[in-house]
Design a protein around this motif. Sequence first.
Motif, PDB file in Angstrom:
ATOM      1  N   VAL A  50      11.041  -7.699  -6.135  1.00  0.00           N
ATOM      2  CA  VAL A  50      10.667  -6.698  -5.155  1.00  0.00           C
ATOM      3  C   VAL A  50      11.941  -6.012  -4.656  1.00  0.00           C
ATOM      4  CG1 VAL A  50       9.580  -6.270  -2.922  1.00  0.00           C
ATOM      5  CG2 VAL A  50       8.633  -7.993  -4.467  1.00  0.00           C
ATOM      6  N   CYS A  51      11.977  -4.679  -4.745  1.00  0.00           N
ATOM      7  CA  CYS A  51      13.137  -3.906  -4.318  1.00  0.00           C
ATOM      8  C   CYS A  51      12.823  -3.179  -3.013  1.00  0.00           C
ATOM      9  CB  CYS A  51      13.528  -2.888  -5.398  1.00  0.00           C
ATOM     10  SG  CYS A  51      14.062  -3.646  -6.938  1.00  0.00           S
ATOM     11  N   VAL A  52      13.687  -3.355  -2.008  1.00  0.00           N
ATOM     12  CA  VAL A  52      13.520  -2.710  -0.714  1.00  0.00           C
ATOM     13  C   VAL A  52      14.754  -1.829  -0.475  1.00  0.00           C
ATOM     14  CG1 VAL A  52      13.158  -3.038   1.755  1.00  0.00           C
ATOM     15  CG2 VAL A  52      12.272  -4.725   0.144  1.00  0.00           C
ATOM     16  N   ASN A  53      14.532  -0.490  -0.486  1.00  0.00           N
ATOM     17  CA  ASN A  53      15.653   0.412  -0.248  1.00  0.00           C
ATOM     18  C   ASN A  53      15.812   0.674   1.251  1.00  0.00           C
ATOM     19  OD1 ASN A  53      13.570   2.110   0.361  1.00  0.00           O
ATOM     20  ND2 ASN A  53      13.904   3.525  -1.340  1.00  0.00           N
ATOM     21  N   ARG A  54      16.676   1.613   1.621  1.00  0.00           N
ATOM     22  CA  ARG A  54      16.960   1.846   3.039  1.00  0.00           C
ATOM     23  C   ARG A  54      15.725   2.285   3.807  1.00  0.00           C
ATOM     24  NH1 ARG A  54      21.778   2.529   5.538  1.00  0.00           N
ATOM     25  NH2 ARG A  54      21.679   3.300   7.675  1.00  0.00           N
ATOM     26  N   GLU A  55      14.957   3.192   3.223  1.00  0.00           N
ATOM     27  CA  GLU A  55      13.767   3.671   3.923  1.00  0.00           C
ATOM     28  C   GLU A  55      12.766   2.550   4.129  1.00  0.00           C
ATOM     29  OE1 GLU A  55      10.454   7.285   3.503  1.00  0.00           O
ATOM     30  OE2 GLU A  55      12.047   7.032   2.006  1.00  0.00           O
ATOM     31  N   GLY A  56      12.623   1.707   3.111  1.00  0.00           N
ATOM     32  CA  GLY A  56      11.717   0.568   3.249  1.00  0.00           C
ATOM     33  C   GLY A  56      12.222  -0.448   4.259  1.00  0.00           C
ATOM     34  N   LEU A  57      13.556  -0.639   4.325  1.00  0.00           N
ATOM     35  CA  LEU A  57      14.127  -1.571   5.290  1.00  0.00           C
ATOM     36  C   LEU A  57      13.903  -1.081   6.718  1.00  0.00           C
ATOM     37  CD1 LEU A  57      15.870  -4.008   6.062  1.00  0.00           C
ATOM     38  CD2 LEU A  57      17.895  -2.603   5.639  1.00  0.00           C
ATOM     39  N   GLU A  58      14.081   0.206   6.954  1.00  0.00           N
ATOM     40  CA  GLU A  58      13.857   0.743   8.295  1.00  0.00           C
ATOM     41  C   GLU A  58      12.389   0.632   8.693  1.00  0.00           C
ATOM     42  OE1 GLU A  58      15.393   4.666   8.100  1.00  0.00           O
ATOM     43  OE2 GLU A  58      17.508   4.040   8.217  1.00  0.00           O
ATOM     44  N   ALA A  59      11.497   0.861   7.732  1.00  0.00           N
ATOM     45  CA  ALA A  59      10.067   0.718   8.025  1.00  0.00           C
ATOM     46  C   ALA A  59       9.703  -0.738   8.324  1.00  0.00           C
ATOM     47  CB  ALA A  59       9.245   1.241   6.848  1.00  0.00           C
ATOM     48  N   TRP A  60      10.318  -1.657   7.580  1.00  0.00           N
ATOM     49  CA  TRP A  60      10.104  -3.096   7.850  1.00  0.00           C
ATOM     50  C   TRP A  60      10.634  -3.457   9.232  1.00  0.00           C
ATOM     51  CZ3 TRP A  60      13.123  -7.526   5.002  1.00  0.00           C
ATOM     52  CH2 TRP A  60      12.617  -8.776   5.424  1.00  0.00           C
ATOM     53  N   THR A  61      11.776  -2.884   9.609  1.00  0.00           N
ATOM     54  CA  THR A  61      12.400  -3.216  10.888  1.00  0.00           C
ATOM     55  C   THR A  61      11.573  -2.735  12.073  1.00  0.00           C
ATOM     56  OG1 THR A  61      14.595  -3.084   9.862  1.00  0.00           O
ATOM     57  CG2 THR A  61      14.500  -2.960  12.262  1.00  0.00           C
ATOM     58  N   ASP A  62      11.110  -1.474  12.025  1.00  0.00           N
ATOM     59  CA  ASP A  62      10.359  -0.944  13.178  1.00  0.00           C
ATOM     60  C   ASP A  62       8.874  -1.243  13.122  1.00  0.00           C
ATOM     61  OD1 ASP A  62       9.253   0.881  11.351  1.00  0.00           O
ATOM     62  OD2 ASP A  62      10.682   2.462  11.887  1.00  0.00           O
ATOM     63  N   GLY A  63       8.434  -1.955  12.085  1.00  0.00           N
ATOM     64  CA  GLY A  63       7.038  -2.361  11.999  1.00  0.00           C
ATOM     65  C   GLY A  63       6.108  -1.327  11.424  1.00  0.00           C
ATOM     66  N   SER A  64       6.644  -0.175  10.984  1.00  0.00           N
ATOM     67  CA  SER A  64       5.775   0.845  10.404  1.00  0.00           C
ATOM     68  C   SER A  64       5.478   0.604   8.929  1.00  0.00           C
ATOM     69  CB  SER A  64       6.425   2.236  10.563  1.00  0.00           C
ATOM     70  OG  SER A  64       7.663   2.291   9.874  1.00  0.00           O
ATOM     71  N   GLY A  65       6.188  -0.318   8.304  1.00  0.00           N
ATOM     72  CA  GLY A  65       5.958  -0.644   6.895  1.00  0.00           C
ATOM     73  C   GLY A  65       5.700  -2.124   6.713  1.00  0.00           C
ATOM     74  N   PRO A  66       5.282  -2.515   5.513  1.00  0.00           N
ATOM     75  CA  PRO A  66       4.953  -3.929   5.271  1.00  0.00           C
ATOM     76  C   PRO A  66       6.198  -4.773   5.056  1.00  0.00           C
ATOM     77  CG  PRO A  66       4.640  -2.675   3.271  1.00  0.00           C
ATOM     78  CD  PRO A  66       5.024  -1.676   4.325  1.00  0.00           C
ATOM     79  N   GLN A  67       6.006  -6.070   5.115  1.00  0.00           N
ATOM     80  CA  GLN A  67       7.065  -7.004   4.768  1.00  0.00           C
ATOM     81  C   GLN A  67       7.156  -7.108   3.239  1.00  0.00           C
ATOM     82  OE1 GLN A  67       4.271  -8.028   6.416  1.00  0.00           O
ATOM     83  NE2 GLN A  67       4.933  -8.009   8.567  1.00  0.00           N
ATOM     84  N   PRO A  68       8.269  -7.608   2.707  1.00  0.00           N
ATOM     85  CA  PRO A  68       8.401  -7.707   1.250  1.00  0.00           C
ATOM     86  C   PRO A  68       7.324  -8.560   0.605  1.00  0.00           C
ATOM     87  CG  PRO A  68      10.536  -7.980   2.314  1.00  0.00           C
ATOM     88  CD  PRO A  68       9.527  -7.967   3.406  1.00  0.00           C
ATOM     89  N   TRP A  69       6.825  -9.530   1.330  1.00  0.00           N
ATOM     90  CA  TRP A  69       5.782 -10.385   0.767  1.00  0.00           C
ATOM     91  C   TRP A  69       4.381  -9.825   1.018  1.00  0.00           C
ATOM     92  CZ3 TRP A  69       9.264 -11.690   4.538  1.00  0.00           C
ATOM     93  CH2 TRP A  69       8.793 -11.713   5.850  1.00  0.00           C
ATOM     94  N   GLY A  70       4.301  -8.648   1.667  1.00  0.00           N
ATOM     95  CA  GLY A  70       3.000  -8.031   1.906  1.00  0.00           C
ATOM     96  C   GLY A  70       2.501  -7.287   0.682  1.00  0.00           C
ATOM     97  N   ALA A  71       1.436  -6.588   0.860  1.00  0.00           N
ATOM     98  CA  ALA A  71       0.849  -5.839  -0.252  1.00  0.00           C
ATOM     99  C   ALA A  71       1.791  -4.709  -0.655  1.00  0.00           C
ATOM    100  CB  ALA A  71      -0.517  -5.271   0.165  1.00  0.00           C
ATOM    101  N   ALA A  72       2.087  -4.605  -1.953  1.00  0.00           N
ATOM    102  CA  ALA A  72       2.999  -3.569  -2.454  1.00  0.00           C
ATOM    103  C   ALA A  72       2.327  -2.210  -2.371  1.00  0.00           C
ATOM    104  CB  ALA A  72       3.381  -3.876  -3.892  1.00  0.00           C
ATOM    105  N   LEU A  73       3.136  -1.225  -1.919  1.00  0.00           N
ATOM    106  CA  LEU A  73       2.628   0.137  -1.857  1.00  0.00           C
ATOM    107  C   LEU A  73       2.847   0.837  -3.191  1.00  0.00           C
ATOM    108  CD1 LEU A  73       4.037   1.134   1.638  1.00  0.00           C
ATOM    109  CD2 LEU A  73       1.800   0.185   1.099  1.00  0.00           C
ATOM    110  N   GLU A  74       2.331   2.040  -3.287  1.00  0.00           N
ATOM    111  CA  GLU A  74       2.509   2.798  -4.511  1.00  0.00           C
ATOM    112  C   GLU A  74       3.974   3.184  -4.682  1.00  0.00           C
ATOM    113  OE1 GLU A  74      -0.015   6.145  -4.376  1.00  0.00           O
ATOM    114  OE2 GLU A  74      -1.871   4.984  -4.351  1.00  0.00           O
ATOM    115  N   ASP A  75       4.376   3.416  -5.910  1.00  0.00           N
ATOM    116  CA  ASP A  75       5.771   3.758  -6.201  1.00  0.00           C
ATOM    117  C   ASP A  75       6.197   4.969  -5.390  1.00  0.00           C
ATOM    118  OD1 ASP A  75       5.658   2.992  -9.755  1.00  0.00           O
ATOM    119  OD2 ASP A  75       5.639   1.712  -7.973  1.00  0.00           O
TER     120      ASP A  75
END
Length: 270
Positions: free
Chosen positions: A233-258
């Motif tokens: 699972v690859c988490v880039n900067r945008e995904g990391l910021e979304a994980w941090t502020d709670g607007s995105g899923p955790q790495p172990w959550g359901a994968a979003l579309e590419d």
Amino acid sequence: MTVPVRRTPFVNRSRYGFDLRSTALFFVFLAVVVCALGLAARVAAGAVERRPAWVFVLVAIAVAGCLGLRRRWRLAGVARRAAAALDEAAREAAEVLDAPDPAESVPAPVSATATAPTTPIAVAAVAVDYDALTPEGFEEAIAGLCERDGCTEVEVVGGAGDLGADVMAVTPDGRRAVIQCKQYGESNRVGSQDLQRFGGTCFSVHEADLAVLVTTSDFTAPALEYAEQCGIVCVNREGLEAWTDGSGPQPWGAALEDGTAGWEAAGSGC
């Protein structure tokens, strides 16, 4: 015709006269002292004659006694000076404690980037500037996100000889997660060689159920292809910021579309 009688002037015999009793007692006392000293000298001479080594013992004892008395006086002086110094220090400390602290009335500035957040509250409450953290602080921040979102047995293991594992945790659904952290600049993207090195150890060495690579930058296309093939699972900067502020899923959550929120879904394994 009456002849006047001349009176003899009174003489204080206690001051100018000769007192036989006092003189006798003095000589008796002197004789006793002389006899005692003579007897002691005779006994000492006899002991020395029989055991000459005692001379050195007696001399050593006498010297030790003199030195002990001298040292005792010296230690007494040192003790008095030390007691005076302690008393002065105690008074100064009492004055300092009684004085008001000016720092108490001025609130300390809060810096979100000074140290890495290590608790769920700190991670959730402030916006983290990941670029300002040290590499160790960045790993601690990722570990804090895992703890905040329900992971257990979270451990920062990054360092020399870590074989690609920086953070290990057990996800809320019971999977063993192995996370590698890449604190890269915006122009330095994670390449396929980084993914290959991580992929060679995350499953075979660390026995990961879930392998995650988190970066403050982005990934190259070959790196994403390799990650999809190996199940990383690859988490880039945008995904990391979304994980941090709670607007995105955790790495172990359901994968979003590419391409969504910076996530790239992983495949089934190498």
